[in-house]
Design an enzyme around this catalytic site. Structure first.
Site, PDB file in Angstrom:
ATOM      1  N   LEU A  98      40.097  25.053  56.946  1.00 50.30           N
ATOM      2  CA  LEU A  98      40.577  24.621  58.569  1.00 50.30           C
ATOM      3  C   LEU A  98      40.836  23.470  57.870  1.00 50.30           C
ATOM      4  O   LEU A  98      39.455  22.733  57.696  1.00 50.30           O
ATOM      5  CB  LEU A  98      39.601  25.023  59.148  1.00 50.30           C
ATOM      6  CG  LEU A  98      39.541  26.705  58.664  1.00 50.30           C
ATOM      7  CD1 LEU A  98      38.984  27.826  60.790  1.00 50.30           C
ATOM      8  CD2 LEU A  98      41.798  27.191  59.398  1.00 50.30           C
TER       9      LEU A  98
ATOM     10  N   GLY B 236      45.415  20.585  62.075  1.00 48.51           N
ATOM     11  CA  GLY B 236      46.663  20.636  61.452  1.00 48.51           C
ATOM     12  C   GLY B 236      46.660  22.593  62.632  1.00 48.51           C
ATOM     13  O   GLY B 236      47.046  22.988  63.487  1.00 48.51           O
ATOM     14  N   HIS B 237      44.673  22.838  62.070  1.00 51.16           N
ATOM     15  CA  HIS B 237      44.436  24.098  62.425  1.00 51.16           C
ATOM     16  C   HIS B 237      43.888  24.574  63.709  1.00 51.16           C
ATOM     17  O   HIS B 237      44.202  25.454  64.312  1.00 51.16           O
ATOM     18  CB  HIS B 237      43.856  25.263  61.453  1.00 51.16           C
ATOM     19  CG  HIS B 237      44.227  25.702  59.837  1.00 51.16           C
ATOM     20  ND1 HIS B 237      43.914  25.121  58.407  1.00 51.16           N
ATOM     21  CD2 HIS B 237      45.120  26.495  59.212  1.00 51.16           C
ATOM     22  CE1 HIS B 237      44.739  25.224  57.535  1.00 51.16           C
ATOM     23  NE2 HIS B 237      45.436  26.247  57.993  1.00 51.16           N
TER      24      HIS B 237
ATOM     25  N   LYS C  30      54.770  22.670  60.552  1.00 48.86           N
ATOM     26  CA  LYS C  30      55.082  22.619  59.172  1.00 48.86           C
ATOM     27  C   LYS C  30      55.842  24.022  58.258  1.00 48.86           C
ATOM     28  O   LYS C  30      56.645  22.982  57.551  1.00 48.86           O
ATOM     29  CB  LYS C  30      53.787  22.833  58.316  1.00 48.86           C
ATOM     30  CG  LYS C  30      53.232  21.649  57.459  1.00 48.86           C
ATOM     31  CD  LYS C  30      52.026  21.719  56.750  1.00 48.86           C
ATOM     32  CE  LYS C  30      52.069  21.068  54.849  1.00 48.86           C
ATOM     33  NZ  LYS C  30      52.586  22.569  54.697  1.00 48.86           N
TER      34      LYS C  30
HETATM   35  P1  AMP Z   1      47.994  28.583  55.964  1.00 46.13           P
HETATM   36  O1  AMP Z   1      45.861  28.239  55.886  1.00 46.13           O
HETATM   37  O2  AMP Z   1      47.841  27.258  55.459  1.00 46.13           O
HETATM   38  O3  AMP Z   1      48.640  29.159  55.591  1.00 46.13           O
HETATM   39  O4  AMP Z   1      48.215  27.811  57.270  1.00 46.13           O
HETATM   40  C1  AMP Z   1      48.039  28.608  58.470  1.00 46.13           C
HETATM   41  C2  AMP Z   1      48.519  28.052  59.879  1.00 46.13           C
HETATM   42  O5  AMP Z   1      48.676  26.438  60.092  1.00 46.13           O
HETATM   43  C3  AMP Z   1      50.315  28.108  59.051  1.00 46.13           C
HETATM   44  O6  AMP Z   1      50.366  29.143  60.523  1.00 46.13           O
HETATM   45  C4  AMP Z   1      50.577  27.079  58.829  1.00 46.13           C
HETATM   46  O7  AMP Z   1      52.282  26.446  59.400  1.00 46.13           O
HETATM   47  C5  AMP Z   1      49.798  26.032  60.055  1.00 46.13           C
HETATM   48  N1  AMP Z   1      49.469  24.742  59.562  1.00 46.13           N
HETATM   49  C6  AMP Z   1      49.370  24.367  58.103  1.00 46.13           C
HETATM   50  N2  AMP Z   1      49.151  22.839  57.493  1.00 46.13           N
HETATM   51  C7  AMP Z   1      49.464  22.526  59.328  1.00 46.13           C
HETATM   52  C8  AMP Z   1      49.669  21.307  59.735  1.00 46.13           C
HETATM   53  N3  AMP Z   1      49.475  19.595  59.186  1.00 46.13           N
HETATM   54  N4  AMP Z   1      50.220  21.072  61.034  1.00 46.13           N
HETATM   55  C9  AMP Z   1      50.202  22.721  62.125  1.00 46.13           C
HETATM   56  N5  AMP Z   1      49.781  23.154  61.862  1.00 46.13           N
HETATM   57  C10 AMP Z   1      50.098  23.150  60.320  1.00 46.13           C
END
Ligand code: AMP
Length: 286
Positions: free
Chosen positions: A33, A36-37, A152
């Site tokens: 995490l 962004g998360h 993103k």
């Molecule tokens: P992931 O863990 O990469 O599967 O991402 C989980 C959630 O976090 C997904 O909905 C992504 O689009 C979102 N996410 C990933 N990176 C960012 C970021 N830099 N800013 C905002 N949300 C993000």
């Protein structure tokens, strides 16, 4: 207090009493995490309200990976993630094993057949089948009222919205903006796998898209972005495309999204910028 559960029964128990007190809002993640998360968690907290429940799922979903090396190398810092969830006021963390999520003879997959054919779906066959299948399972397991996704991964967001619409999934899909590092690189769990040289070069991706988006003709936009990305000895373009923001089909006029996936070594980064119609509000320079 943050409760951590690892299987469907634990999740059911954790949510049974809470469900009557307010909405359940889910933030699906693969962990590692970052801010962004956590910005999505803040949106979830807001939507859940005081009595509601924020659930973060942490699951590196094997069926959405097209490359074994990428799945194996994906970071899994569970203890740090749990700390981050505690600090962010998450109520329940759902961190299942692959065995807890999938029967060894699983034979049902959710397939979206239009939006998922382009961009990441074209270069990673079956990726969005895996994403849709795991998200629908997470929606059913949590019985969430709403779920928050990041812009993103704008194609993922579009595909999930389409799945929810077409399958009458009673979950409100919310979106949060892309959080970036100070140098413009979109935050991603994969950034940690970049070498120092690759990391120093990676902000070029956003810069290339953003600067090219200011040009007029589609041909100039694509050529300028390609030139800037390919000026780097570290980057290899997987795709660079202008697509319509709703259909994700190739676009030759605004509105459009300029989207790219670029390999830095084995690490594949994605980014995009919106090209709104001239004069429309929100210039899209995210
Ligand atoms: P992931 O863990 O990469 O599967 O991402 C989980 C959630 O976090 C997904 O909905 C992504 O689009 C979102 N996410 C990933 N990176 C960012 C970021 N830099 N800013 C905002 N949300 C993000």
């Amino acid at each position: 207090m943050t409760l951590t559960v690892h299987d469907a029964a634990g999740l059911r128990d954790a949510l049974r009493a809470r469900r009557t007190a307010g909405p359940v809002v889910l933030v699906p993640t693969m962990g590692a995490l970052h801010a962004g998360h956590l910005s999505l968690v803040a949106i979830a907290r807001e939507r859940a309200g005081e009595g509601g429940t924020v659930v973060v799922s942490i699951f590196v979903n094997p069926i959405q990976f097209d490359r074994r090396d990428d799945l194996d190398a994906y970071p899994r810092p569970l203890e740090a993630d749990l700390d981050a969830c505690r600090s962010a006021g998450v109520d329940v963390v759902f961190a299942p094993s692959a065995d807890a999520m999938y029967a060894p003879d699983r034979s049902v997959t959710v397939t979206e057949t239009a939006l998922s054919r382009h961009l990441c779906g074209a270069s990673r066959p079956c990726h969005f089948d895996g994403v849709c299948t795991v998200c629908l399972k997470l929606f059913l397991l949590t019985g969430c009222d709403a779920a928050v996704f990041g812009e993103k991964d704008f194609q993922q967001l579009a595909v999930i919205r389409r799945m929810a619409r077409d399958l009458d999934v009673p979950v409100e899909i919310l979106a949060g903006p892309t959080l970036r590092e100070p140098d413009g690189l979109a935050m991603s769990s994969r950034n940690a796998r970049l070498t120092p040289k690759q990391r120093a070069d990676a902000p070029r991706l956003h810069r290339a898209l953003r600067d090219a988006a200011a040009l007029d003709s589609p041909a100039d936009i694509l050529a300028a972005a390609r030139r800037e990305i390919e000026a780097s000895p570290h980057a290899r373009i997987d795709y660079l495309e202008l697509v319509h923001p709703h259909t994700l089909r190739p676009a030759s006029a605004r509105p459009a999204v300029l989207a790219a996936a670029v390999f830095y070594g084995h690490v594949r980064l994605i980014d995009h910028v919106h090209l709104p119609v001239a004069g429309a509000s929100g210039s899209g320079k995210k």
